[in-house]
Design a protein around this motif. Structure first.
Motif, PDB file in Angstrom:
ATOM      1  N   ASN A 176       1.273  -1.093   0.183  1.00 20.27           N
ATOM      2  CA  ASN A 176       0.027  -0.101   0.276  1.00 20.27           C
ATOM      3  C   ASN A 176       0.959   1.041   0.135  1.00 20.27           C
ATOM      4  OD1 ASN A 176      -2.971  -1.328   0.146  1.00 20.27           O
ATOM      5  ND2 ASN A 176      -2.169  -2.037   1.918  1.00 20.27           N
ATOM      6  N   ALA A 177       2.266   1.048  -0.422  1.00 23.32           N
ATOM      7  CA  ALA A 177       2.775   2.325   0.072  1.00 23.32           C
ATOM      8  C   ALA A 177       2.940   3.102  -1.485  1.00 23.32           C
ATOM      9  CB  ALA A 177       4.225   1.749  -0.695  1.00 23.32           C
ATOM     10  N   ILE A 178       3.014   3.936  -1.678  1.00 24.46           N
ATOM     11  CA  ILE A 178       2.836   4.764  -3.051  1.00 24.46           C
ATOM     12  C   ILE A 178       4.049   6.120  -3.139  1.00 24.46           C
ATOM     13  CG2 ILE A 178       1.914   7.171  -3.797  1.00 24.46           C
ATOM     14  CD1 ILE A 178      -0.317   6.802  -1.808  1.00 24.46           C
ATOM     15  N   LEU A 179       4.701   5.306  -4.943  1.00 24.21           N
ATOM     16  CA  LEU A 179       5.664   5.974  -5.173  1.00 24.21           C
ATOM     17  C   LEU A 179       5.762   5.636  -6.644  1.00 24.21           C
ATOM     18  CD1 LEU A 179       6.557   2.111  -3.574  1.00 24.21           C
ATOM     19  CD2 LEU A 179       8.913   3.540  -3.603  1.00 24.21           C
ATOM     20  N   VAL A 180       5.048   6.629  -6.940  1.00 22.72           N
ATOM     21  CA  VAL A 180       4.628   7.393  -8.106  1.00 22.72           C
ATOM     22  C   VAL A 180       5.616   8.528  -8.165  1.00 22.72           C
ATOM     23  CG1 VAL A 180       3.507   9.275  -9.646  1.00 22.72           C
ATOM     24  CG2 VAL A 180       2.257   8.197  -7.590  1.00 22.72           C
ATOM     25  N   ARG A 181       6.227   8.270  -9.967  1.00 18.99           N
ATOM     26  CA  ARG A 181       7.483   8.550 -10.377  1.00 18.99           C
ATOM     27  C   ARG A 181       9.029   8.428  -9.323  1.00 18.99           C
ATOM     28  NH1 ARG A 181       5.772  12.249 -14.694  1.00 18.99           N
ATOM     29  NH2 ARG A 181       3.570  12.250 -14.915  1.00 18.99           N
ATOM     30  N   THR A 182       8.811   7.704  -8.846  1.00 17.10           N
ATOM     31  CA  THR A 182       9.951   7.405  -8.011  1.00 17.10           C
ATOM     32  C   THR A 182      10.863   6.845  -8.452  1.00 17.10           C
ATOM     33  OG1 THR A 182       8.562   7.581  -6.031  1.00 17.10           O
ATOM     34  CG2 THR A 182      10.767   6.156  -5.674  1.00 17.10           C
ATOM     35  N   LYS A 183      12.205   7.241  -8.553  1.00 19.32           N
ATOM     36  CA  LYS A 183      12.959   7.272  -9.223  1.00 19.32           C
ATOM     37  C   LYS A 183      13.825   5.146  -8.092  1.00 19.32           C
ATOM     38  CE  LYS A 183      15.128  10.945 -10.972  1.00 19.32           C
ATOM     39  NZ  LYS A 183      16.117  11.822 -11.519  1.00 19.32           N
ATOM     40  N   LEU A 184      13.349   4.381  -8.816  1.00 20.79           N
ATOM     41  CA  LEU A 184      14.479   3.134  -7.823  1.00 20.79           C
ATOM     42  C   LEU A 184      14.814   2.214  -9.080  1.00 20.79           C
ATOM     43  CD1 LEU A 184      10.766   1.904  -6.554  1.00 20.79           C
ATOM     44  CD2 LEU A 184      12.530   2.524  -5.065  1.00 20.79           C
ATOM     45  N   SER A 185      15.600   2.605  -9.966  1.00 21.04           N
ATOM     46  CA  SER A 185      16.688   1.751 -10.743  1.00 21.04           C
ATOM     47  C   SER A 185      17.938   1.842 -10.180  1.00 21.04           C
ATOM     48  CB  SER A 185      16.989   3.379 -11.945  1.00 21.04           C
ATOM     49  OG  SER A 185      17.752   4.139 -11.183  1.00 21.04           O
ATOM     50  N   LEU A 194       5.034  -5.288  -2.255  1.00 20.99           N
ATOM     51  CA  LEU A 194       4.302  -4.347  -2.930  1.00 20.99           C
ATOM     52  C   LEU A 194       2.684  -4.094  -3.031  1.00 20.99           C
ATOM     53  CD1 LEU A 194       8.240  -3.987  -3.622  1.00 20.99           C
ATOM     54  CD2 LEU A 194       7.199  -2.172  -4.507  1.00 20.99           C
ATOM     55  N   SER A 195       2.235  -5.369  -2.741  1.00 23.68           N
ATOM     56  CA  SER A 195       1.347  -5.592  -2.939  1.00 23.68           C
ATOM     57  C   SER A 195       0.355  -4.512  -2.592  1.00 23.68           C
ATOM     58  CB  SER A 195       0.587  -7.080  -1.204  1.00 23.68           C
ATOM     59  OG  SER A 195       0.850  -6.502  -0.667  1.00 23.68           O
ATOM     60  N   LYS A 196      -0.264  -4.211  -3.511  1.00 28.94           N
ATOM     61  CA  LYS A 196      -1.515  -3.312  -3.556  1.00 28.94           C
ATOM     62  C   LYS A 196      -0.495  -0.993  -3.711  1.00 28.94           C
ATOM     63  CE  LYS A 196      -5.471  -5.438  -1.774  1.00 28.94           C
ATOM     64  NZ  LYS A 196      -6.183  -5.398  -0.634  1.00 28.94           N
ATOM     65  N   ALA A 197       0.593  -1.861  -3.775  1.00 25.57           N
ATOM     66  CA  ALA A 197       1.421  -0.395  -3.702  1.00 25.57           C
ATOM     67  C   ALA A 197       1.343   0.529  -5.356  1.00 25.57           C
ATOM     68  CB  ALA A 197       2.690  -0.354  -3.771  1.00 25.57           C
ATOM     69  N   MET A 198       1.358   1.625  -4.956  1.00 25.89           N
ATOM     70  CA  MET A 198       1.405   2.412  -6.270  1.00 25.89           C
ATOM     71  C   MET A 198       2.434   3.121  -6.945  1.00 25.89           C
ATOM     72  SD  MET A 198      -1.457   5.734  -6.773  1.00 25.89           S
ATOM     73  CE  MET A 198      -2.871   5.028  -6.842  1.00 25.89           C
ATOM     74  N   SER A 215       1.354  -8.218  -6.108  1.00 20.44           N
ATOM     75  CA  SER A 215      -0.139  -9.098  -6.835  1.00 20.44           C
ATOM     76  C   SER A 215      -0.783  -7.764  -6.682  1.00 20.44           C
ATOM     77  CB  SER A 215      -0.699  -9.896  -5.948  1.00 20.44           C
ATOM     78  OG  SER A 215      -0.927  -9.627  -4.658  1.00 20.44           O
ATOM     79  N   LYS A 216      -2.023  -6.883  -7.621  1.00 22.18           N
ATOM     80  CA  LYS A 216      -2.567  -5.822  -6.698  1.00 22.18           C
ATOM     81  C   LYS A 216      -2.343  -4.557  -7.490  1.00 22.18           C
ATOM     82  CE  LYS A 216      -6.299  -8.786  -5.526  1.00 22.18           C
ATOM     83  NZ  LYS A 216      -7.572  -8.745  -4.785  1.00 22.18           N
ATOM     84  N   ALA A 217      -0.607  -3.974  -7.602  1.00 21.68           N
ATOM     85  CA  ALA A 217       0.214  -3.073  -7.261  1.00 21.68           C
ATOM     86  C   ALA A 217      -0.217  -2.703  -8.266  1.00 21.68           C
ATOM     87  CB  ALA A 217       1.417  -3.031  -7.638  1.00 21.68           C
ATOM     88  N   GLU A 218      -0.094  -1.317  -8.701  1.00 21.67           N
ATOM     89  CA  GLU A 218      -0.371  -0.541 -10.013  1.00 21.67           C
ATOM     90  C   GLU A 218       1.446  -0.260 -10.850  1.00 21.67           C
ATOM     91  OE1 GLU A 218      -2.896   2.605  -9.416  1.00 21.67           O
ATOM     92  OE2 GLU A 218      -4.157   1.354  -7.653  1.00 21.67           O
ATOM     93  N   PHE A 219       1.345  -0.358 -11.987  1.00 21.11           N
ATOM     94  CA  PHE A 219       2.704   0.260 -12.076  1.00 21.11           C
ATOM     95  C   PHE A 219       2.391   0.605 -13.905  1.00 21.11           C
ATOM     96  CE2 PHE A 219       3.782  -3.193 -10.238  1.00 21.11           C
ATOM     97  CZ  PHE A 219       4.912  -3.213  -8.961  1.00 21.11           C
ATOM     98  N   GLY A 236      -2.796  -9.996 -10.995  1.00 18.59           N
ATOM     99  CA  GLY A 236      -3.740  -9.016 -10.802  1.00 18.59           C
ATOM    100  C   GLY A 236      -2.904  -7.973 -10.660  1.00 18.59           C
ATOM    101  N   ALA A 237      -1.821  -7.247 -10.683  1.00 16.42           N
ATOM    102  CA  ALA A 237      -1.328  -6.386 -10.836  1.00 16.42           C
ATOM    103  C   ALA A 237      -1.422  -5.459 -12.413  1.00 16.42           C
ATOM    104  CB  ALA A 237      -0.165  -6.462 -10.799  1.00 16.42           C
ATOM    105  N   GLU A 238      -1.832  -4.034 -12.455  1.00 18.48           N
ATOM    106  CA  GLU A 238      -2.561  -3.415 -12.828  1.00 18.48           C
ATOM    107  C   GLU A 238      -0.718  -2.564 -14.155  1.00 18.48           C
ATOM    108  OE1 GLU A 238      -4.883  -2.787 -14.797  1.00 18.48           O
ATOM    109  OE2 GLU A 238      -6.051  -3.225 -12.933  1.00 18.48           O
TER     110      GLU A 238
END
Length: 331
Positions: A176-185, A194-198, A215-219, A236-238
């Protein structure tokens, strides 16, 4: 007040407290009070004489120790109730009766919470390190490249637009964490949750997500170029329009995942589970699907491959792939 709080903890008596067994319905804050060996109470709380204090909110933790001597229950939102072993005191534990909480007691508890609960907020100010508890913390636009978060509790934390390149998240909990536009290279997220993380538009180029729970994370539109996702759980991931060029998805579970218009060119999917995976206009040019499981002719006919695409046994390339010069240029 400190002495009073300590006394409130020291006089706990579990003898014959079968009534405490009914406290199971509460979600209690672990770490504040653990029942002793043999006690039949599946949660954490305080039993003072014939009174029970239950803690469901971290902010009310310090005040709870003090108010325990008054037999007050601190809940969330602020709820204070009188509870006795006979059950006369209405509460969410299933007891009936009228609430007998003077307004003055409520105000005292609220004041104590505001005055002495502030130290509990210090967790978010802890330095990065293995096992750190940053659950629910706000960490926007931070520079934390190459830090160590192995086994950390980062549930519900927000790292939007932060730089976490090369950071070690091995075994960390980022559900359930939020890592939108986060640099993780180049980050190590192996065995991380990272289930259900964004992670929309995050940069995960060259990252290691082997055996990660996704699972069910948004990518959406995430860049996984050359990333390692072997054995990862992506059910179920996006992954709409995600870039998975050269990514290793061998043994990954992509059942019911959404990969419409994703770029999987030259990706490895040996042993991957593709049952009910949405591959509409997904780019499979040069991808190795030779040992993928659960893929159907219908899925293949809606995707975009080429002569270099290696197909599972029993499937044949469509006479004409639906894409012309790759996804985005379809008729």
């Amino acid at each position: 007040m400190l002495i009073l709080a300590i006394w409130g903890l020291s006089v706990v008596d579990w003898a014959g407290s079968s009534w405490a067994n009914k406290v199971a319905s509460h979600h209690l804050l672990a770490g504040f009070w653990h029942p002793p060996a043999g006690a039949r109470m599946p949660g954490d709380g305080l039993l003072v004489g014939n009174k029970v204090v239950l803690i469901r909110d971290k902010l009310l933790l310090p005040a709870a120790a003090v108010m325990a001597t008054l037999g007050i229950e601190l809940g969330f939102p602020m709820e204070i109730r009188q509870c006795s072993r006979r059950g006369d005191g209405k509460s969410t534990m299933g007891f009936s009766g009228q609430t007998r909480c003077p307004v003055l007691i409520k105000l005292v508890a609220l004041l104590l919470s505001c005055v002495i609960a502030s130290p509990s907020l210090a967790d978010c100010n802890d330095r990065p390190g293995p096992g750190v508890d940053w659950s629910g913390c706000l960490k926007l636009n931070r520079q934390m490249a190459n830090d160590d978060f192995r086994g950390a509790n980062l549930v519900g934390s927000n790292f939007t637009k932060s730089n976490l390149s090369g950071t070690d998240f091995t075994g960390a909990n980022l559900s359930n964490a939020i890592l939108v536009r986060t640099k993780l290279s180049g980050a190590n997220l192996s065995r991380a949750d990272l289930s259900k993380a964004m992670l929309d538009r995050a940069d995960l180029r060259g990252a290691d997500l082997s055996s990660a729970h996704l699972s069910k994370a948004e990518f959406h539109r995430v860049d996984f170029t050359n990333a390692k996702l072997t054995g990862s759980l992506l059910e179920g991931a996006e992954l709409g329009r995600a870039i998975l060029v050269g990514a290793d998805l061998s043994g990954a579970n992509l059942q019911n995942a959404y990969l419409a218009r994703a770029n999987l060119s030259n990706a490895l999917l040996k042993g991957a589970n593709l049952r009910n995976t949405d591959l509409y206009l997904a780019d499979l040019q040069g991808a190795d699907l030779s040992l993928a499981n659960g893929m159907t002719q219908d899925q293949l006919s809606k995707s975009c491959g080429d002569a270099k695409t290696k197909l599972p046994a029993g499937l044949i390339a469509p006479e004409s792939w639906p894409c012309i010069n790759g996804p985005g240029n379809e008729p």
